[in-house]
Motif scaffolding. Sequence first.
Motif, mmCIF file in Angstrom:
data_model
loop_
_atom_site.group_PDB
_atom_site.id
_atom_site.type_symbol
_atom_site.label_atom_id
_atom_site.label_comp_id
_atom_site.label_asym_id
_atom_site.label_seq_id
_atom_site.Cartn_x
_atom_site.Cartn_y
_atom_site.Cartn_z
ATOM 1 N N PHE A 139 7.381 6.645 -18.843
ATOM 2 C CA PHE A 139 5.947 6.478 -18.567
ATOM 3 C C PHE A 139 5.539 5.010 -18.724
ATOM 4 N N ASP A 140 6.010 4.365 -19.797
ATOM 5 C CA ASP A 140 5.689 2.951 -20.024
ATOM 6 C C ASP A 140 6.249 2.080 -18.900
ATOM 7 N N HIS A 141 7.486 2.384 -18.465
ATOM 8 C CA HIS A 141 8.081 1.627 -17.367
ATOM 9 C C HIS A 141 7.271 1.806 -16.083
ATOM 10 N N THR A 142 6.819 3.027 -15.858
ATOM 11 C CA THR A 142 6.033 3.296 -14.659
ATOM 12 C C THR A 142 4.714 2.525 -14.681
ATOM 13 N N ILE A 143 4.058 2.512 -15.819
ATOM 14 C CA ILE A 143 2.808 1.763 -15.953
ATOM 15 C C ILE A 143 3.048 0.281 -15.688
ATOM 16 N N ARG A 144 4.172 -0.230 -16.201
ATOM 17 C CA ARG A 144 4.482 -1.643 -15.993
ATOM 18 C C ARG A 144 4.703 -1.946 -14.516
ATOM 19 N N VAL A 145 5.399 -1.048 -13.813
ATOM 20 C CA VAL A 145 5.617 -1.253 -12.382
ATOM 21 C C VAL A 145 4.294 -1.207 -11.628
ATOM 22 N N ILE A 146 3.435 -0.242 -11.984
ATOM 23 C CA ILE A 146 2.133 -0.125 -11.314
ATOM 24 C C ILE A 146 1.299 -1.380 -11.544
ATOM 25 N N ASP A 147 1.296 -1.885 -12.788
ATOM 26 C CA ASP A 147 0.555 -3.117 -13.079
ATOM 27 C C ASP A 147 1.111 -4.291 -12.276
ATOM 28 N N THR A 148 2.443 -4.337 -12.148
ATOM 29 C CA THR A 148 3.066 -5.403 -11.368
ATOM 30 C C THR A 148 2.656 -5.317 -9.909
ATOM 31 N N VAL B 174 0.839 -1.197 0.000
ATOM 32 C CA VAL B 174 0.000 0.000 0.000
ATOM 33 C C VAL B 174 0.874 1.247 0.000
ATOM 34 N N PHE B 175 1.926 1.218 0.796
ATOM 35 C CA PHE B 175 2.860 2.336 0.872
ATOM 36 C C PHE B 175 3.563 2.561 -0.479
ATOM 37 N N ILE B 176 3.958 1.459 -1.128
ATOM 38 C CA ILE B 176 4.657 1.553 -2.417
ATOM 39 C C ILE B 176 3.743 2.142 -3.483
ATOM 40 N N ARG B 177 2.517 1.639 -3.568
ATOM 41 C CA ARG B 177 1.582 2.125 -4.584
ATOM 42 C C ARG B 177 1.256 3.605 -4.368
ATOM 43 N N LYS B 178 1.216 4.026 -3.120
ATOM 44 C CA LYS B 178 0.958 5.428 -2.817
ATOM 45 C C LYS B 178 2.085 6.317 -3.330
ATOM 46 N N ALA B 179 3.308 5.791 -3.353
ATOM 47 C CA ALA B 179 4.462 6.563 -3.820
ATOM 48 C C ALA B 179 4.639 6.504 -5.328
ATOM 49 N N ILE B 180 4.217 5.389 -5.955
ATOM 50 C CA ILE B 180 4.483 5.203 -7.379
ATOM 51 C C ILE B 180 3.330 5.666 -8.258
ATOM 52 N N THR B 181 2.103 5.392 -7.857
ATOM 53 C CA THR B 181 0.947 5.679 -8.717
ATOM 54 C C THR B 181 0.872 7.134 -9.176
#
Length: 353
Positions: A257-266, A221-228
């Motif tokens: 941007f594509d890398h960020t989307i991939r991390v968020i999906d992961t 939850v903490f990670i997604r809050k920082a990355i999303t």
Amino acid sequence: MSESLNNPSEKAGLPPGTLIHVGKEPMVPGRITLISYNADRVEERPVQTVDDILRSRDSSAITWVHCEGLDIVAMIEAIGHHFGIHPLVLEDILNTHQRPKFEEYQDYLFIVLKTLTSDQALTVYHEQISILMFADILFTFREKQDPLFNALKLRLTNAKGRLRSLGTDYLTYAIMDTVVDQYFILSDTLEEAIEAVELKLLDRPRPQTFTTIQLLKRELVFIRKAITPLREVLAAMQRREAGLIQEKTLPYFRDVFDHTIRVIDTMDSYRDLINGMLEIYLSTVSNRMNEIMKVLTVFATIFIPLTFIVGIYGMNFEFMPELHWKWSYPILWGFFFLIPAVLLVWFRKKKWL
């Protein structure tokens, strides 16, 4: 003010634009490094005053001013004064509890990022990185000193590299790409931890397994809050109105941007996996408890009739003819063995055992 505050709530009552560091107090004093480079040369030197920056500024070169440690409030205030940076932007730089964001001003762009690292205990730590991008000079502000950008500095020594021949917009891309690459390292660490937990679930889950699942869930939850929010930052940068980001650099930002989307999906898939593991753990514990209760119920059922018989003949009545029979004691033991045997056969026939 030079003191540090731990929480933003401690600034309550102070006027907007008050420059005070909000975050963990640094272990070592802050330092500033200046790197000046173009296609022909690259130089690195320490900075003590704003005048050192102004003297080193060269229209034919790109200047990168790297601030490590935010306890140097007076120096950051002086930088803001000489380069016309809005006081609210300086306040956001010093407040390390900011959400990743992108703001566009007339002469510069302001970007906030979060780096994420983890230790062996899977505790995630974040660090705020603030970027001020001008046409020929770039400022980065970090909370601590570590080798995160050492590889980027090494790339600057390559005279044939793209970094030496392009502007501050490409340097901004390189910094953001370095930060996003750290997310992939964290993602691999989480993947290994999740696989280890899955093996424990298949073997025999213990209370420590539940603790690990809860830790992973909380840190995710903490990670997604920082990355999303970084997805919004990069999308806004591609819709920018000022000309500080050139058209030829936009494909690189789209790659980040594509890398960020991939991390968020992961991370979203990890969240589903962790929720599934939590349900499996609770189901497994519940099933184990049901098995234990079933065994205890069988034993209780077997002893109920035996207890009934013992209770009858344990009464202190005078006229109980069975008490005076010669074979009453062995007959009673026969019932003690016969009744459990009959009940066990019946349980197995009903498939309760």
